[in-house]
Design a protein around this motif. Sequence first.
Motif, short mmCIF file in Angstrom:
data_model
loop_
_atom_site.label_atom_id
_atom_site.label_comp_id
_atom_site.label_asym_id
_atom_site.label_seq_id
_atom_site.Cartn_x
_atom_site.Cartn_y
_atom_site.Cartn_z
N ALA A 93 8.88 11.93 -0.16
CA ALA A 93 7.90 11.18 -0.96
C ALA A 93 8.58 10.12 -1.79
O ALA A 93 8.11 8.97 -1.88
CB ALA A 93 7.12 12.14 -1.85
N TYR A 104 11.03 7.73 1.08
CA TYR A 104 10.34 7.03 2.16
C TYR A 104 8.87 6.77 1.87
O TYR A 104 8.15 6.24 2.72
CB TYR A 104 10.46 7.83 3.47
CG TYR A 104 11.89 8.00 3.92
CD1 TYR A 104 12.59 6.96 4.49
CD2 TYR A 104 12.55 9.22 3.75
CE1 TYR A 104 13.91 7.10 4.90
CE2 TYR A 104 13.86 9.38 4.16
CZ TYR A 104 14.53 8.32 4.72
OH TYR A 104 15.84 8.47 5.11
N GLY A 105 8.41 7.16 0.69
CA GLY A 105 7.01 6.91 0.33
C GLY A 105 6.03 7.73 1.14
O GLY A 105 4.86 7.34 1.29
N TRP A 151 3.78 10.39 0.98
CA TRP A 151 3.09 11.29 0.04
C TRP A 151 1.57 11.27 0.21
O TRP A 151 0.88 12.17 -0.25
CB TRP A 151 3.43 10.92 -1.40
CG TRP A 151 3.13 9.48 -1.78
CD1 TRP A 151 3.96 8.41 -1.65
CD2 TRP A 151 1.89 8.99 -2.29
NE1 TRP A 151 3.32 7.26 -2.07
CE2 TRP A 151 2.07 7.60 -2.48
CE3 TRP A 151 0.68 9.56 -2.63
CZ2 TRP A 151 1.04 6.78 -2.97
CZ3 TRP A 151 -0.34 8.77 -3.14
CH2 TRP A 151 -0.14 7.38 -3.29
N ARG A 152 1.05 10.26 0.90
CA ARG A 152 -0.40 10.19 1.10
C ARG A 152 -0.85 11.25 2.10
O ARG A 152 -0.07 11.73 2.92
CB ARG A 152 -0.81 8.80 1.59
CG ARG A 152 -0.48 7.69 0.61
CD ARG A 152 -0.76 6.32 1.21
NE ARG A 152 -0.39 5.24 0.29
CZ ARG A 152 0.84 4.77 0.17
NH1 ARG A 152 1.83 5.27 0.93
NH2 ARG A 152 1.10 3.81 -0.68
N ASP A 179 -0.05 10.64 5.62
CA ASP A 179 1.36 10.79 5.95
C ASP A 179 1.77 12.26 6.05
O ASP A 179 2.57 12.63 6.91
CB ASP A 179 2.23 10.10 4.88
CG ASP A 179 1.95 8.61 4.77
OD1 ASP A 179 1.70 8.00 5.83
OD2 ASP A 179 1.98 8.07 3.65
#
Length: 452
Positions: free
Chosen positions: A273, A276-277, A279-280, A283
Amino acid sequence: MSMLALGALFGVVTLLIMFSGMPIAFSLGSVGVLFMAFFMPASSLDTVTQNVYEEMSSITLLSIPLFILKGSAIGRTRAGQDLYAAMHVWMGRIPGGLGIANVFACALFAAMAGSSPATCSAIGSAGIPEMRRRGYSPGFAAGIIAAGGTLGILLPPSVTMILYAVAAEQSLGRLFLAGIGPGVLLVMLFALWAAINYQREYRAAKRDFEANGTPSPLLLDEHFTMRERFEILPRVLPFLILLTGVMIALYGGFATPSETAGLGSLLALVLIAIIYGVWRVRDIAPILSATLKESTMLMFIIGMSLLFSYVMSYLHISQSMAQWIVALSLSKWVLLAAILGMVIVMGFFLPPVSIILMTSPIFLPPLKAAGFDLVWFGIVMTIVMETGLIHPPVGLNIFVIKNIAPDIPLGAIIRGIIPFVILMLLTVVVISAFPTIATALPDLVMGPNAHG
């Protein structure tokens, strides 16, 4: 019916159902239920679910889906590619450094993810195209990734070792520690072969250039600056810290294997999270879905394999076969060679999970009677089963590689794999001659193994 006839019938029925094409879990479950219906009290069928539940109610098995979640979280991001890129940048000046980088990247990723196919996919998707672009032969590029992926069931955390610990009633922590020495030995041998093969391919490319003027990317000298080397570390170091932290928590006695798996999976989700972002919900959903599918499949196989083993034990098939093996009075090394030979043959058709749970009741009592350390044997058996992941006809890693690089002929992949199979079998011989390679570390950390 005599015990010999019953055992033979059990084996024949098992083979017939397995070769019918039925999935392994259903094959083993069908054989178990069939023999319960014909050879056990009628009331036993009423307790099938209870037997499966009781056999699976091990706190150690709880760590399996949690380790799978950890591996799925890391495997479904760019962590594998970034780890490979870091190894490549730092080892670029070493002769054969690109091949060696693949070996080390596979080893580190396997230790984080604990999955052989995931390691092949994550490192191979970046490593194979890069090696081919740099002039390495397609077969070698495929072979080194396929072989590197097998480290996923030897280096901790390993789902295969979790199952062996349950089947053999051995300490999981001791097994994990015992896998480190042989794992490092295999990494060194794979890296050595990568360097030797590089020199061989480099000389061939140089001769071709001198004779025909055909340039090869293999002859180009690549150089990375220190700035480039340090720029990539922030993406890789957190995962290496995660790996180190999980190992300290487990071996330092701060957490049980299940707690360690839960901690590792939670931290892996936090890291992907942040880095690499991921967290949604859109994803995370594929990660949870993949974890659920793999865990369900694996636990189903485990449950049915345990039912299969329970029926063998109830009918005294496994005990009789173990007594028969002991009665042959084979020397301990002939006994070991015969058992490992059978494991290799079974590896042609079955995954490691099924091999362990089906054979443990038969093989382990004679081995223990012969004086073998069952933790040591677990490591040796794991290495032998690793070869099953990269040799035909099943060779799971071969199919993963074929999916990554469909244009590489199957024959070239197999030729690239053969040297690594030889190295793995050589490792078995070395560990047999020097068992302390596997036993020294667990004895040092946890004391001598009193259970054998």
